[in-house]
Design an enzyme around this catalytic site. Sequence first.
Site, mmCIF file in Angstrom:
data_model
loop_
_atom_site.group_PDB
_atom_site.id
_atom_site.type_symbol
_atom_site.label_atom_id
_atom_site.label_comp_id
_atom_site.label_asym_id
_atom_site.label_seq_id
_atom_site.Cartn_x
_atom_site.Cartn_y
_atom_site.Cartn_z
ATOM 1 N N HIS A 119 -40.395 -12.505 -25.226
ATOM 2 C CA HIS A 119 -39.655 -11.432 -24.554
ATOM 3 C C HIS A 119 -40.229 -10.071 -24.917
ATOM 4 O O HIS A 119 -39.668 -9.328 -25.715
ATOM 5 C CB HIS A 119 -38.176 -11.513 -24.906
ATOM 6 C CG HIS A 119 -37.489 -12.687 -24.289
ATOM 7 N ND1 HIS A 119 -37.111 -13.797 -25.009
ATOM 8 C CD2 HIS A 119 -37.128 -12.939 -23.013
ATOM 9 C CE1 HIS A 119 -36.537 -14.677 -24.210
ATOM 10 N NE2 HIS A 119 -36.538 -14.180 -22.992
ATOM 11 N N HIS B 173 -35.497 -6.037 -16.790
ATOM 12 C CA HIS B 173 -34.510 -7.112 -16.911
ATOM 13 C C HIS B 173 -34.335 -7.645 -18.324
ATOM 14 O O HIS B 173 -33.304 -8.246 -18.645
ATOM 15 C CB HIS B 173 -34.883 -8.270 -15.976
ATOM 16 C CG HIS B 173 -35.958 -9.154 -16.520
ATOM 17 N ND1 HIS B 173 -37.290 -8.787 -16.533
ATOM 18 C CD2 HIS B 173 -35.902 -10.380 -17.086
ATOM 19 C CE1 HIS B 173 -37.999 -9.752 -17.076
ATOM 20 N NE2 HIS B 173 -37.187 -10.730 -17.427
#
Length: 505
Positions: A228, A268
């Site tokens: 991430h 996001h």
Amino acid sequence: MEVCYQLPVLPLDRPVPKHVLSRRGAISFSSSSSLFGAPDPRQLSQRRGAISYDSSDQTALYIRMLGACVVFKQLFANVRVRSQVGFEPERRSSHPYLCIDFRTLHTRLSCGSSPADSGTEKRVHRLLSFQRYLHSSRLLRGIPQQIPLHILDEDYSGQARCMLEKVGNWNFDIFLFDKLTNGNSLITLTLHLLNQYGLVDLFQLDMVKLWRFLVLVQEDYHNDNPYHNSVHAADVTQAMYCYLQEPMLSKSLTSYDILLGLLAAATHDLDHPGVNQPFLIKTDHYLATLYRNTSVLENHHWKSAVGLLRETGLFSHLPPEDSMNMERELGSLILATDISRQNDYLSRFRTHLDQESLCLSNASHRHFVLQMALKCADICNPCRPWELSKQWSEKVTEEFFEQGDIEKKHKLQVSPLCDRETNTVGNIQIGFMTYVAEPLFGEWARFSDTRLSQTMLGHMGLNKASWGGLQPEQTAVSEETEPSAAGADAGGSRSKEIPQGSRES
């Protein structure tokens, strides 16, 4: 509401204390210093872009600097703080796990830490961004860090431009592109796509504000996370662009829809800490309390993105109502990436397709399709060519395992799929494809039956077979892991934890 704090002037002939320059993009003042008295906690906002109060020791006051260069004397003489309309203050409750620096623990687990470092490990870094304290000497955020090494020459820049000419190719190698742009793939790609659609001119976006916004977005991704990080965000943005080019969408979406979709893709997973929602809940993290254990990370990504929009004033020239609508719809898209709500969205999508009730001239239906497109883009790694998909699979699994290592170190129950001793990359990926990716992309192919959709399904089938071939001896373990992955998805307990999709968006 505006609150004005008058702070004593710091004499310019005195050296600046080291604790003043203690955080990246922030200035820390200790109440023990002779310069300042103890602040009133009730007057302090917890949001980024505002004054944040550290409630653990009640001795520190962190003041974020928001704008251009100002002299220290002027800054300390008058600091203005604006409340963030629509945001609930993020109060940090004091508990032992807030002392866990998720990012540095990833590193220290492998190299070991000395007793001398134990004090540093226990420091609490609790501004909104988990990594805001990095690069503490940089007083102004949004200014690209000057790194004398690895300066790109014209050959590298030329290759990056050449790759952008094929940005709509599903085989786009985001890892190579990130190297060619010196780690600035998210900034470069997003800016290129906004210009390619003519959105900068159409929405009269200020280039300075836009550039600063994109730099801040990229900064707030934790590049120490195996998965991430900003490269994942760039990959999702590129996939989103591919879906926006599909005939069903390209002929129906408005410029507003496209702008919203690209911004949602880029932000996001903003400020993702590298651990999943169950971890935050069982450690009683303040984010879990703030968002009531519901879509904790997704809500945080959304609020972080809105904070940057307001900090940079990217849409400040728009009517307030339009700006607020943009923020709300951005949140609606980001919240849709919560993997725990996968079945809800999939069932609704399937119903629309069965009844042939999708009408893309309807704004709400277009928005729903954008939500599904972002969900697909977020977990599209199993649908990439093997060379790319394998890298993503290894990265997301390593992030799971690092969380499991942290849980073991602190004697917490290890989360599903996070124990490197009982799980493998192959069995995790096979379970994810079977129970999450295949149902979603199967319905997407019904909606948009194009060459791209068939290519994605073809790659996923080949990748699944490849993982199966690499893990013949792990069949028994795989059978146990797949049901647990499905249960986590249906029950919503592993919001960012299922592999590929590691939706911890």
